[in-house]
Design a protein around this motif. Structure first.
Motif, mmCIF file in Angstrom:
data_model
loop_
_atom_site.group_PDB
_atom_site.id
_atom_site.type_symbol
_atom_site.label_atom_id
_atom_site.label_comp_id
_atom_site.label_asym_id
_atom_site.label_seq_id
_atom_site.Cartn_x
_atom_site.Cartn_y
_atom_site.Cartn_z
ATOM 1 N N VAL A 381 29.825 37.848 28.566
ATOM 2 C CA VAL A 381 31.223 38.110 28.203
ATOM 3 C C VAL A 381 31.566 37.319 26.948
ATOM 4 N N GLU A 407 42.430 36.420 26.874
ATOM 5 C CA GLU A 407 41.568 37.625 26.810
ATOM 6 C C GLU A 407 40.206 37.354 27.431
ATOM 7 N N ALA A 410 40.550 37.459 31.082
ATOM 8 C CA ALA A 410 40.785 38.849 31.508
ATOM 9 C C ALA A 410 39.474 39.642 31.472
ATOM 10 N N ASP A 411 38.681 39.460 30.421
ATOM 11 C CA ASP A 411 37.391 40.170 30.338
ATOM 12 C C ASP A 411 36.439 39.713 31.446
ATOM 13 N N LYS A 413 37.301 38.557 34.302
ATOM 14 C CA LYS A 413 37.811 39.069 35.570
ATOM 15 C C LYS A 413 37.330 40.504 35.801
ATOM 16 N N LYS A 414 37.296 41.296 34.683
ATOM 17 C CA LYS A 414 36.823 42.689 34.818
ATOM 18 C C LYS A 414 35.381 42.707 35.328
ATOM 19 N N VAL A 415 34.565 41.834 34.755
ATOM 20 C CA VAL A 415 33.152 41.791 35.170
ATOM 21 C C VAL A 415 33.059 41.363 36.637
ATOM 22 N N ASP A 417 35.414 41.503 39.014
ATOM 23 C CA ASP A 417 36.031 42.454 39.954
ATOM 24 C C ASP A 417 35.042 43.546 40.332
ATOM 25 N N GLY A 418 34.235 43.916 39.350
ATOM 26 C CA GLY A 418 33.295 45.002 39.628
ATOM 27 C C GLY A 418 31.949 44.472 40.092
ATOM 28 N N TRP A 419 31.870 43.180 40.373
ATOM 29 C CA TRP A 419 30.560 42.592 40.666
ATOM 30 C C TRP A 419 30.043 43.011 42.033
#
Ligand SMILES: Nc1ncnc2c1ncn2[C@@H]1O[C@H](COP(=O)(O)OP(=O)(O)O)[C@@H](O)[C@H]1O
Ligand SMILES: C[C@@](O)(CCOP(=O)(O)OP(=O)(O)O)CC(=O)O
Length: 460
Positions: A381, A407, A410-411, A413-415, A417-419
């Protein structure tokens, strides 16, 4: 009304931080090596005040409450023992018959602190008091409800024993702030002032002694050191210092405890060498996992004993890499960051490779493949410099170093959340959800707090 022999005490409050051992897990158990520990802005608070009773009723007890949890109330009687055995405390009320309601950390910290206080003030009876404990929300992963929009503490509709700990060192922060609150409350400022270095040294020694006794083992003590002093480079005390303390109540306990607490310890706490560069921060992640390997420390140390030559090589390499990690943070903190964070990423990579070697050789999943995958994905990231498995390692946490911008979080968190962790190591351990804890590093250790912080929680 207090009796003429009992001084009036003023309510006091103290807090101490949680911890993360960024580098030096296992090494820090041996005085020849050190550990890089950061204090966190998640704190455990303890407020102490005179006991409130209905008029005419006099109570001779110390009541301890954790008002965020259900039924978290411990009521203690206390008495001075014969033969210099110090003060012993005993649980009152029927609820104390149930093992569930015992809290060994509170009971031991209370016994040790009251014994030390009564050795300093032998002719002053200990007055009853009421103590409240409040923990910041990151210590537990259970969802809590706020008491009011302004209160920083959450309420949990469960008993403390069902709370899910996130591993930030709740018992060390608790024992430290609890001990500090008792010393600040019962001792006059001429004998204890929290902001003075000598008082902090006494607090450190007493809290280490109580925490080790409550845990039933002498660990490295990095968690108590960071609760007292905040972020630091920690070299442990010789375990022999605490090895021959009699049990509370046993003959000579009070005098031995006083000697140990006031004695010179060979511990070393380097504050100035630990820095966090402006623009960087730590992020702690809590990993939900199906299983954990018990006895990791025992196994790693057994391997070290059995293969000393090889282990010494890994230990020496890791110590060098860990020192390099701390030095690079210091260099960047001094504004010498013209090459960016490249060297920092590199040195984190060196630390991780040696930690994996330690794990492979000892057969202990310190940075297991599931965590390697997770750390590597996080490091991809943009803005994340790198990360490690903190402390003893294992499956349940990672700590990341990243640029302190929304940011980046936030980036990340995206990784996360989908882990989807898979059983990458074939050991049947599947890691699940990975959550970001709302904490970051904090350099400050134990400190006094303003009692207004506990409005609504403590009846002051
Ligand atoms: N809010 C609290 N109130 C009272 N005791 C607490 C609180 N939080 C933690 N503790 C004590 O600390 C113990 C957890 O310590 P430990 O198992 O060492 O975990 P950690 O890794 O968080 O230090 C609990 O069993 C309890 O005795
Ligand atoms: C292995 C160790 O060096 C570090 C363990 O660190 P953790 O942060 O994992 O510890 P706990 O909070 O007690 O679980 C043991 C030690 O130093 O005592």
């Amino acid at each position: 009304m207090s009796s003429p022999t009992q001084p009036q005490h003023t309510p006091k409050a103290v807090s101490a931080p949680g911890k993360v051992l960024l580098a030096g897990g296992y090494l820090v158990l041996d005085r020849a090596y050190s550990g890089l520990v950061f204090g966190l802005d998640a704190r455990i608070h303890v407020a102490i005040e005179p006991i409130r009773t209905k008029s005419g009723v006099s109570l001779s007890e110390i009541i301890v409450r954790s008002p965020q949890f259900l039924d978290a109330i411990w009521e203690y009687g206390y008495r001075l023992t014969e033969g210099g055995g110090g003060i012993v405390v005993y649980g009152l009320r029927a609820s104390h018959d149930s093992k569930q309601s015992k809290n060994p950390f509170i009971e031991t910290a209370l016994t040790y602190a009251l014994t030390y206080i009564s050795s300093l003030l032998p002719n002053t009876p200990i007055a009853p008091s009421s103590i409240s404990i409040l923990a910041d929300e990151s210590y537990y992963s259970n969802p809590g409800t706020p008491l009011s929009p302004t209160s920083p503490f959450k309420s949990y509709p469960l008993p403390l024993t069902s709370a899910h700990k996130t591993g930030l060192g709740s018992s060390a922060a608790l024992v430290t702030s609890f001990t500090a609150a008792l010393l600040s409350y019962y001792l006059p400022p001429s004998l204890f002032t929290l902001s003075s270095p000598e008082s902090q040294r006494i607090l450190h020694n007493l809290a280490q002694a109580a925490h080790c006794a409550a845990q039933g083992k002498v660990g490295s003590g990095f968690d108590i050191a960071s609760a007292v002093y905040g972020s630091c480079l920690y070299r442990r005390f010789s375990p022999a210092i605490l090895e021959h303390l009699p049990a509370p109540g046993a003959e000579g306990f009070a005098a031995r405890l006083s000697d140990v607490v006031q004695g010179e310890w060979d511990v070393s706490v380097g504050k100035e060498v630990v820095r966090m560069p402006e623009g960087l921060r730590l992020v702690m992640c809590d990993v939900d996992c199906g299983s954990q390997t018990p006895g990791m420390v025992r196994k790693v140390l057994a391997w070290r004993e059995g293969d000393r030559g090889e282990a010494d090589r890994v230990w020496a390499g890791l110590q060098r890499a860990n020192e390099g990690f701390a030095e690079e943070l210091g260099r960047l903190a001094e504004g010498k960051g013209e090459r960016g964070y490249e060297r920092l990423s590199e040195v984190i990579g060196e630390v991780r490779a040696l930690v994996r070697e330690m794990g492979d050789k000892s057969g202990v999943p310190i940075e297991p493949p599931q965590q390697t995958k997770l750390l590597d994905a996080c490091a991809e990231v943009k803005g994340v410099v790198g990360g490690v498995v903190p402390g003893a390692g294992g499956y349940d946490a990672v700590v990341l170093l990243l640029e302190d911008r929304d940011e980046v979080v936030a980036d990340l968190k995206k990784v996360l959340d989908g882990w989807k962790g898979d059983d990458a190591g074939g050991e049947g351990v599947k890691i699940g959800k990975v959550g970001i804890l709302g904490v970051r590093q904090d350099m400050v250790g134990v400190r006094s707090e303003d009692l207004t912080l506990y409005k609504g929680w403590v009846d002051l």
